[in-house]
Enzyme design. Structure first.
Site, PDB file in Angstrom:
ATOM      1  N   GLY A  28      -9.032  -2.882   2.498  1.00  7.34           N
ATOM      2  CA  GLY A  28      -9.073  -2.225   3.861  1.00  7.34           C
ATOM      3  C   GLY A  28      -8.524  -2.760   4.985  1.00  7.34           C
ATOM      4  O   GLY A  28      -9.158  -2.418   6.231  1.00  7.34           O
ATOM      5  N   SER A  29      -7.444  -3.446   4.913  1.00  8.96           N
ATOM      6  CA  SER A  29      -6.955  -3.839   6.066  1.00  8.96           C
ATOM      7  C   SER A  29      -6.318  -3.113   7.092  1.00  8.96           C
ATOM      8  O   SER A  29      -6.484  -3.151   8.232  1.00  8.96           O
ATOM      9  CB  SER A  29      -5.611  -5.121   5.741  1.00  8.96           C
ATOM     10  OG  SER A  29      -4.524  -4.259   5.043  1.00  8.96           O
ATOM     11  N   GLU A  62       2.477  -1.609   8.529  1.00 13.32           N
ATOM     12  CA  GLU A  62       1.286  -0.703   8.457  1.00 13.32           C
ATOM     13  C   GLU A  62       0.158  -0.666   9.377  1.00 13.32           C
ATOM     14  O   GLU A  62      -0.270   0.345  10.080  1.00 13.32           O
ATOM     15  CB  GLU A  62       0.623  -0.494   6.870  1.00 13.32           C
ATOM     16  CG  GLU A  62       1.726  -0.425   6.113  1.00 13.32           C
ATOM     17  CD  GLU A  62       1.168  -0.563   4.360  1.00 13.32           C
ATOM     18  OE1 GLU A  62      -0.223   0.118   4.531  1.00 13.32           O
ATOM     19  OE2 GLU A  62       1.782  -0.972   3.656  1.00 13.32           O
ATOM     20  N   ASP A 109      -0.079  17.044   1.764  1.00 11.98           N
ATOM     21  CA  ASP A 109       0.024  18.193   1.087  1.00 11.98           C
ATOM     22  C   ASP A 109      -0.409  18.132  -0.416  1.00 11.98           C
ATOM     23  O   ASP A 109      -0.720  16.962  -0.834  1.00 11.98           O
ATOM     24  CB  ASP A 109       1.451  18.919   1.452  1.00 11.98           C
ATOM     25  CG  ASP A 109       2.497  18.135   0.378  1.00 11.98           C
ATOM     26  OD1 ASP A 109       2.268  17.363   0.016  1.00 11.98           O
ATOM     27  OD2 ASP A 109       3.689  18.578   1.016  1.00 11.98           O
ATOM     28  N   GLU A 110       0.058  19.153  -1.217  1.00 11.36           N
ATOM     29  CA  GLU A 110      -0.438  19.126  -2.669  1.00 11.36           C
ATOM     30  C   GLU A 110       0.339  18.403  -3.602  1.00 11.36           C
ATOM     31  O   GLU A 110      -0.257  17.990  -4.600  1.00 11.36           O
ATOM     32  CB  GLU A 110      -0.549  20.528  -3.084  1.00 11.36           C
ATOM     33  CG  GLU A 110      -1.639  21.343  -2.250  1.00 11.36           C
ATOM     34  CD  GLU A 110      -2.148  22.497  -2.826  1.00 11.36           C
ATOM     35  OE1 GLU A 110      -1.395  23.054  -3.899  1.00 11.36           O
ATOM     36  OE2 GLU A 110      -2.950  23.242  -2.264  1.00 11.36           O
ATOM     37  N   VAL A 152      -5.487  10.662  -6.278  1.00 16.04           N
ATOM     38  CA  VAL A 152      -4.815  11.823  -5.574  1.00 16.04           C
ATOM     39  C   VAL A 152      -6.011  12.938  -5.490  1.00 16.04           C
ATOM     40  O   VAL A 152      -6.542  13.448  -6.288  1.00 16.04           O
ATOM     41  CB  VAL A 152      -3.728  12.272  -6.680  1.00 16.04           C
ATOM     42  CG1 VAL A 152      -3.048  13.681  -6.074  1.00 16.04           C
ATOM     43  CG2 VAL A 152      -2.621  11.430  -7.012  1.00 16.04           C
ATOM     44  N   HIS A 157       1.819   5.155   3.116  1.00 13.67           N
ATOM     45  CA  HIS A 157       2.500   4.817   1.945  1.00 13.67           C
ATOM     46  C   HIS A 157       3.182   3.722   2.347  1.00 13.67           C
ATOM     47  O   HIS A 157       4.076   3.661   3.240  1.00 13.67           O
ATOM     48  CB  HIS A 157       3.352   5.958   1.352  1.00 13.67           C
ATOM     49  CG  HIS A 157       4.121   5.694   0.404  1.00 13.67           C
ATOM     50  ND1 HIS A 157       3.236   5.735  -0.926  1.00 13.67           N
ATOM     51  CD2 HIS A 157       5.142   5.772  -0.142  1.00 13.67           C
ATOM     52  CE1 HIS A 157       4.222   5.342  -1.874  1.00 13.67           C
ATOM     53  NE2 HIS A 157       5.276   5.395  -1.482  1.00 13.67           N
TER      54      HIS A 157
END
Ligand code: GRF
Length: 220
Positions: free
Chosen positions: A15-16, A177, A144-145, A95, A112
């Site tokens: 959880g950084s 990030e 999205d999917e 996912v 990501h």
């Protein structure tokens, strides 16, 4: 003053990135509140971070459900009960299914650790180091999917250096990030992100058109 953005965060690990979001909130750079943190992993280090900062948290274990959709629906219910405006995935290792996405259209973000659409999926820091690319980086995108396919909000680029491993490159990427995820959330909180097909338009942003990076750098 507008009301604070209500964030629901999902994380499976240390959880950084969540910590960076918390730090931006606590220092007043982000007008938001993490109203609930959900994890699929009872051992996740992020749960201690939530404890330390007084953030309500719950573990919802996939093993407790017969179907994947049922697990996702339990997550959705917890998020809805808390009235979240934005769902933030940060190192959430599952996912999410279409039923989940349908409940939060244009309101789920993911980070990501590669420059999408290159290197989607897992272990991408290692894959980028192995491939011999000169740059890698990170991407915040709407979900999205597909897997890591949604409209891109912001990216940061880092050089890949001779001798880099997945770990050394990953550490360089992670620093970025921690900078770009809070920024993407800030833009969302100010209602400045407009999804137009594959594109995310950022209202009130002036582009520096001469920006470039070259690796290896040019002589002189
Ligand atoms: C980050 O590299 C993120 O991009 C990826 O998983 C990692 C999570 O790190 N999806 P942390 O749990 O936020 O430290």
């Amino acid at each position: 003053m507008t009301r604070k953005l209500r964030i629901g965060a999902l994380a499976s690990g240390g959880g950084s990135n969540i910590q960076s979001i918390i730090d931006h909130i606590e220092s007043g750079k982000l007008h938001a509140e993490i109203v609930i943190l959900l994890s699929d992993n009872p051992e996740a280090g992020v749960l201690q971070r939530a404890d330390r900062h007084g953030i309500p948290h719950r573990v919802i274990r996939p093993d407790d459900f017969k179907e994947k959709d049922d697990h996702d629906l339990a997550m959705v219910l917890a998020l809805k009960e808390t009235g979240v405006d934005l769902v933030v995935l940060a190192g959430y290792m599952r996912v999410i299914s279409p039923v989940f996405i349908a409940d939060f259209p244009g309101r789920i973000m993911n980070i990501h650790p590669a420059l999408l659409p290159s290197f989607p999926g897992l272990h991408v820091q290692q894959k980028a180091a192995d491939h011999g690319v000169r740059f890698s980086g990170c991407t915040v995108h709407f979900v999205d999917e597909g897997t890591d396919t949604g409209p891109i909000i912001i990216q940061a680029v880092v050089p890949v250096l001779p001798g880099d491993t997945g770990e050394t490159l990953g550490a360089r990427i992670l620093k970025q990030e921690h900078r770009i995820y809070p920024e993407a959330i800030r833009l969302f909180s100010e209602n400045r992100l407009k999804i137009q097909g594959r594109h995310v338009r950022i209202l009130g942003h002036t582009q520096d058109t001469d920006q470039s990076l070259i690796n290896p750098s040019l002589p002189g």
